[in-house]
Write a protein that holds these residues in place. Structure first.
Motif, PDB file in Angstrom:
ATOM      1  N   ASN A   1      14.737  21.527 -41.986  1.00 21.57           N
ATOM      2  CA  ASN A   1      13.464  21.081 -41.256  1.00 21.57           C
ATOM      3  C   ASN A   1      13.705  20.364 -39.846  1.00 21.57           C
ATOM      4  N   GLY A   2      14.987  20.384 -39.215  1.00 21.47           N
ATOM      5  CA  GLY A   2      15.085  19.574 -38.242  1.00 21.47           C
ATOM      6  C   GLY A   2      15.960  20.419 -37.250  1.00 21.47           C
ATOM      7  N   ILE A   3      15.707  19.908 -35.821  1.00 25.98           N
ATOM      8  CA  ILE A   3      16.840  20.404 -34.744  1.00 25.98           C
ATOM      9  C   ILE A   3      17.372  19.243 -34.193  1.00 25.98           C
ATOM     10  N   ASP A   4      18.840  19.096 -34.164  1.00 27.29           N
ATOM     11  CA  ASP A   4      19.275  17.836 -33.657  1.00 27.29           C
ATOM     12  C   ASP A   4      19.989  18.453 -32.185  1.00 27.29           C
ATOM     13  N   LEU A   5      19.571  18.277 -31.043  1.00 30.63           N
ATOM     14  CA  LEU A   5      20.142  18.783 -29.883  1.00 30.63           C
ATOM     15  C   LEU A   5      21.269  18.062 -29.307  1.00 30.63           C
ATOM     16  N   GLY A   6      21.381  16.847 -29.871  1.00 28.74           N
ATOM     17  CA  GLY A   6      22.640  16.032 -29.521  1.00 28.74           C
ATOM     18  C   GLY A   6      22.288  15.437 -28.275  1.00 28.74           C
ATOM     19  N   THR A   7      23.258  15.519 -27.369  1.00 30.73           N
ATOM     20  CA  THR A   7      23.093  15.054 -25.895  1.00 30.73           C
ATOM     21  C   THR A   7      22.875  16.037 -24.993  1.00 30.73           C
ATOM     22  N   VAL A   8      21.747  16.125 -24.238  1.00 27.31           N
ATOM     23  CA  VAL A   8      21.330  16.931 -23.152  1.00 27.31           C
ATOM     24  C   VAL A   8      21.452  16.376 -21.812  1.00 27.31           C
ATOM     25  N   THR A   9      22.204  17.154 -20.917  1.00 24.53           N
ATOM     26  CA  THR A   9      22.618  16.353 -19.586  1.00 24.53           C
ATOM     27  C   THR A   9      21.969  17.172 -18.567  1.00 24.53           C
ATOM     28  N   LEU A  10      21.084  16.183 -17.821  1.00 25.53           N
ATOM     29  CA  LEU A  10      20.405  16.705 -16.630  1.00 25.53           C
ATOM     30  C   LEU A  10      20.886  16.439 -15.370  1.00 25.53           C
ATOM     31  N   SER A  11      20.937  17.512 -14.485  1.00 27.98           N
ATOM     32  CA  SER A  11      21.794  17.302 -13.067  1.00 27.98           C
ATOM     33  C   SER A  11      20.583  17.085 -11.904  1.00 27.98           C
ATOM     34  N   GLU A  12      21.005  16.529 -11.191  1.00 32.72           N
ATOM     35  CA  GLU A  12      20.096  16.242 -10.019  1.00 32.72           C
ATOM     36  C   GLU A  12      19.792  17.471  -9.222  1.00 32.72           C
ATOM     37  N   ASN A  13      18.374  17.461  -8.902  1.00 33.99           N
ATOM     38  CA  ASN A  13      17.772  18.649  -7.982  1.00 33.99           C
ATOM     39  C   ASN A  13      17.419  17.906  -6.984  1.00 33.99           C
ATOM     40  N   THR A  14      18.454  18.234  -5.858  1.00 32.56           N
ATOM     41  CA  THR A  14      18.268  17.643  -4.571  1.00 32.56           C
ATOM     42  C   THR A  14      17.104  18.106  -3.814  1.00 32.56           C
ATOM     43  N   ALA A  15      16.864  19.392  -3.619  1.00 28.20           N
ATOM     44  CA  ALA A  15      15.573  19.922  -2.968  1.00 28.20           C
ATOM     45  C   ALA A  15      14.459  18.995  -3.668  1.00 28.20           C
ATOM     46  N   GLU A  16      14.450  19.081  -4.710  1.00 23.03           N
ATOM     47  CA  GLU A  16      12.914  18.516  -5.413  1.00 23.03           C
ATOM     48  C   GLU A  16      13.078  17.012  -5.005  1.00 23.03           C
ATOM     49  N   LEU A  17      14.278  16.241  -5.035  1.00 23.42           N
ATOM     50  CA  LEU A  17      14.232  14.992  -5.044  1.00 23.42           C
ATOM     51  C   LEU A  17      13.766  14.718  -3.267  1.00 23.42           C
ATOM     52  N   ASP A  18      14.099  15.444  -2.545  1.00 22.78           N
ATOM     53  CA  ASP A  18      14.119  15.341  -1.124  1.00 22.78           C
ATOM     54  C   ASP A  18      12.631  15.608  -0.840  1.00 22.78           C
ATOM     55  N   GLU A  19      11.871  16.469  -1.633  1.00 28.68           N
ATOM     56  CA  GLU A  19      10.277  16.814  -1.467  1.00 28.68           C
ATOM     57  C   GLU A  19       9.731  15.400  -1.776  1.00 28.68           C
ATOM     58  N   VAL A  20      10.405  14.633  -2.933  1.00 28.95           N
ATOM     59  CA  VAL A  20       9.515  13.365  -3.276  1.00 28.95           C
ATOM     60  C   VAL A  20       9.659  12.334  -2.284  1.00 28.95           C
ATOM     61  N   VAL A  21      10.722  12.256  -1.803  1.00 29.23           N
ATOM     62  CA  VAL A  21      10.988  11.348  -0.819  1.00 29.23           C
ATOM     63  C   VAL A  21       9.992  11.460   0.495  1.00 29.23           C
ATOM     64  N   VAL A  22      10.079  12.749   1.001  1.00 30.99           N
ATOM     65  CA  VAL A  22       9.202  13.030   2.207  1.00 30.99           C
ATOM     66  C   VAL A  22       7.501  12.696   1.657  1.00 30.99           C
ATOM     67  N   GLN A  23       7.262  13.074   0.624  1.00 30.60           N
ATOM     68  CA  GLN A  23       5.650  12.616   0.331  1.00 30.60           C
ATOM     69  C   GLN A  23       5.270  11.485   0.027  1.00 30.60           C
ATOM     70  N   ALA A  24       6.178  10.678  -0.543  1.00 25.68           N
ATOM     71  CA  ALA A  24       5.850   9.332  -1.281  1.00 25.68           C
ATOM     72  C   ALA A  24       5.864   8.137   0.012  1.00 25.68           C
TER      73      ALA A  24
END
Length: 784
Positions: A92-115
């Motif tokens: 009754n369990g799911i161990d995903l271990g270590t999940v790695t996220l990579s930077e989304n340059t386009a999305e990050l830039d949009e945040v910078v422009v608007q914030a």
């Protein structure tokens, strides 16, 4: 019984179908944990969410679901979303271990422009000016940026005033620093891309240094803590000669945050001036017309590191080094006329000055956070700053009309200033509504100024003892404070008391003239606020302040640049004391906000510069002249009628009454002064933004003179490219070259006019951000 039995059976079945999902989320490249990442469990058919959670500070998560057909989605702003459909269920369990996220340059830039931050934010006891939204400051110095801050004015000589008063205490990162002193001329070595924000504190609480009768300006430097390797590069070029390059780097690992900023540049600062002095007893007039070009090479670097011992303890070690190499050519033409306006004498004075100015700042800081309560912390810092100047000036006097002999002179300055600040602050919030602050600060300021003037007589350089001496200055200030605050949803109150003990010693070594002062003073403060509605708030505050005479006001050396317009210090000056009262109202409305306040300042032992006149020579010397009572009104507003257009305005008016007696002369008078500033910002298609700022400062009186009014305008244009990674900015400061200083002094025995100006500055700036670094909105230039 049947109902309870059925419910219990249902609960057991549901529990047996529960599945626990767990794992850890980290960032690609740095392997740093990602805090507050979103974990979503969604139905595979309907795509509707079934359960959700966020990661903790270690990047870990744990949640349960009773869904049978689902997928797992892991996301965080600025990173590519991970969707997981292939997993194994065991016990009754799911161990995903270590999940790695990579930077989304386009999305990050949009945040910078608007914030984009609001330019000015109002808080209980201060206003915060967020550097980066003011386009006309492209390529500007710190002092030029201060000119765009509400209620602050920097005149053409670099003198800072707040609400019309020059009694301002300048701090860097909340502490006194040689880099912010008038003596070091060093604010310009802090380039604009190094600034995070500027805080204007017109009525400081007892937690702050009591110096500054008109308030405190706190310059906060940037220090990035974004994970991974991040940074930005800035490049400026402009007219007159203005070229600089800057680099900002930050590297964050799990335990260390390494940060640095480097800048190099060269530039020219032109200046034109004109004075005319009429001796009313003889009718003779001396007219001086001059111009100069100050050429500078400058370099500055900040290096520092934060060591995170654990989640609650951080040690910071940082250093700041700045160096300037100056060369200045100045030319002045003197015309002397008799009472019939006939030219009787004329001569030229050429000056060549070279100087080197090294500056150091180093700091050790320790911060401890306590478990359980937010903002419960202990902060200790030890700061050392040093400024040196080795300056040589050569003067050549050449007669063109009359019989005055040609002459050669030179002046040599060896100046060293060391300042040390030790500070301890403890903050303890409790019971959600209360906060206690206690702390101590000790500031040591030690100065040695060796000044020698030499005349070339009979083919030999001889020391002029009238203008040469060694001045030693040592001041120690110990401060202790406590504040207590109560704040609930609508109403808040904060009271405090500070005690400061001052020990000042000065000595003219060559003549053994000493002056020692020791005094202890109490500085109470009180602030309160009340929220009438969500859109209307009222604030009131009181504080007692002190303005200690600064080094150059105490230094009795006579300036030697112009033989007929001299200035000198006064080692016998006493400090000013001010009681400051303020009531402010804040209104928020659809599309904007309005801040309206009234204030009153009562000052004793006011320091004023008194000018004396004899044989066409004017000498200015500071003295304590009576009292001053000033009452004023201040308005700040921001309005955005449509999404692409924003207006901000700043208006300040005060009326004052002076009373004073000096050497049997009555200096009673009254007057008023006002200033206004209006900025319009337009967002255009293709990521273009245009901004224009117009300002006006009225004429006003001081003890002996009247300073004329002044009207000026700045314009800035910015183009964002590569989704905000690359910024190109063009600024024109003082578009019409109208920002000057002109004064008129009309006394019983003489009449004098004085005029000076800098002219127009045009700068083109480029900035590129890499990693998670943002492109700077503008970058740096040194002060005048």
């Amino acid at each position: 019984m049947f109902v309870f039995f059925s419910f219990g059976l249902f609960s057991l079945v549901a529990q047996s179908n529960e599945i626990t999902v767990s794992g850890t989320v980290i960032e690609s490249g740095t392997n740093m944990p990602v805090e507050f990442a979103t974990i979503l469990i969604a139905d595979s058919s309907t795509k509707k969410a079934k359960a959700g959670a966020t990661t903790n500070e270690n990047g870990k998560f744990n949640l349960t679901t009773t869904a049978s057909n689902f997928y797992i989605e892991i996301s965080f702003i600025g990173f590519t979303t991970q969707t997981i459909t292939d997993f194994i269920i065991e016990n009754n369990g799911i161990d995903l271990g270590t999940v790695t996220l990579s930077e989304n340059t386009a999305e990050l830039d949009e945040v910078v422009v608007q914030a984009e931050k609001s330019q000015t934010v109002f808080k209980l006891d201060k206003r915060v000016f967020n550097v980066g939204t003011d386009l006309s400051s492209t390529g500007a110095s710190t002092l030029e940026i201060l000119n765009n801050v509400p209620s602050v004015n920097v005149n053409i000589e670099g003198q800072i005033s707040l609400r019309g008063s020059t009694g301002v205490q300048i701090l860097i990162n909340g502490k006194p620093s040689v880099l912010a002193s008038e003596e070091s001329n060093a604010l310009g070595s802090i380039t604009a891309d190094m600034l995070e924000k500027i805080e204007v504190i017109t009525n400081p609480s007892a937690k702050y240094d009591a110096s500054g009768t008109s308030g405190i300006i706190n310059i906060v430097l940037k220090k990035s803590e974004k994970k991974g390797l991040n940074g930005s590069v800035t490049l400026n070029t402009g007219i007159p000669n203005n070229h600089s390059i800057g680099l900002s780097l930050n590297r964050r690992t799990e335990k260390f945050n390494l940060f640095s900023q480097i800048g190099y540049g060269r530039r020219t600062f032109p200046r034109e001036s004109e004075t005319a002095s009429l001796d009313k007893s003889t009718g003779t007039t001396l007219t001086t017309i001059g111009d100069s070009d100050k050429n500078e090479k400058f370099f500055n670097i900040i290096l520092g590191t934060d060591y995170h011992i654990n989640d609650l303890n951080v040690i910071t070690l940082s250093g700041h080094y700045a160096f300037e190499d100056e060369t200045e050519h100045a030319f002045q033409n003197y015309d002397f006329t008799d009472d019939t306006q006939m030219l009787t004498d004329a001569w030229n004075r050429n000056e060549l000055t070279t100087a080197t100015n090294p500056k150091w700042e180093y700091e050790l800081q320790y911060k401890k956070d306590f478990k359980g309560t937010k903002d419960h912390n202990l902060l200790f810092s030890a700061l050392g700053t040093s400024f040196g100047k080795d300056k040589i000036s050569n003067f050549t006097n050449t007669t063109t009309v009359g019989t005055i002999e040609n002459s050669l002179q030179e002046a040599h300055t060896e100046f060293v200033q060391n300042e040390y600040t030790f500070k301890l602050d403890y903050t303890h919030p409790f019971a959600k509504k209360y906060k206690l602050e206690v702390g101590a600060q000790y500031v040591i300021d030690d100065v040695n100024n060796d000044y020698e003037v030499r005349d070339f007589e009979n083919n030999v350089w001889q020391t002029n003892t009238d203008y040469s001496n060694v001045f030693d200055y040592n001041q120690g200030v110990l401060g202790l404070y406590t504040t207590f605050a109560f704040e609930e949803e609508k109403w808040g109150v904060k009271g405090g008391l500070r005690i400061e003990d001052t020990n000042l010693k000065t000595i003219l070594a060559n003549t053994n003239e000493k002056n020692n002062q020791k005094y202890t003073n109490l500085f109470p403060s009180f602030h309160t606020s009340y929220k009438l509605t969500d859109d209307v708030s009222l604030q009131a505050g009181y504080s007692k302040r002190i303005f200690r005479p600064r080094l150059w006001s105490l230094n009795p050396f006579v300036s030697f640049r112009d033989n007929f317009n001299l200035s000198t210090g006064n080692p016998n000056l006493n400090p000013e004391f001010t009681d400051s009262f303020e009531i402010t109202s804040i209104f928020k409305f659809n599309g904007g906000s309005l801040n309206l306040g009234v204030y009153h300042r009562a000052t004793e032992d006011v320091i004023e510069h008194i000018t004396t006149f004899e044989d066409n020579v004017t000498i200015s010397k500071p003295s304590n002249i009576g009292t001053n009572n000033a009452t004023g009104i201040e308005l700040n507003a921001k309005y955005t009628p449509i999404s692409w257009l924003t207006f901000t305005t700043d208006f300040n008016y005060n009326t004052f009454k002076r009373k004073g007696l000096f050497e049997s002369n009555n200096f009673d008078f009254s007057g008023n002064r006002w200033s206004s500033k209006l900025t319009g910002k337009i967002k255009l298609p293709a990521d273009f933004t245009v901004e224009a700022t117009g300002g006006y400062r009225s004429k006003y009186k001081n003890v002996q003179s009247e300073v004329t009014d002044n009207l000026f305008m700045n314009i800035g244009v910015r183009k964002k490219m590569m989704k905000g990674r690359l910024n190109a900015s063009l600024s024109v400061r003082d578009v019409f070259a109208s920002r000057n200083r002109e004064s008129i002094t009309d006394q019983v025995n003489f009449y004098k006019t004085s005029f000076s100006q800098r002219g127009r500055f045009i700068t083109l700036g480029l900035s590129f951000g890499f990693g998670k670094g943002e492109a700077m909105e503008f970058s740096g230039q040194k002060r005048f």
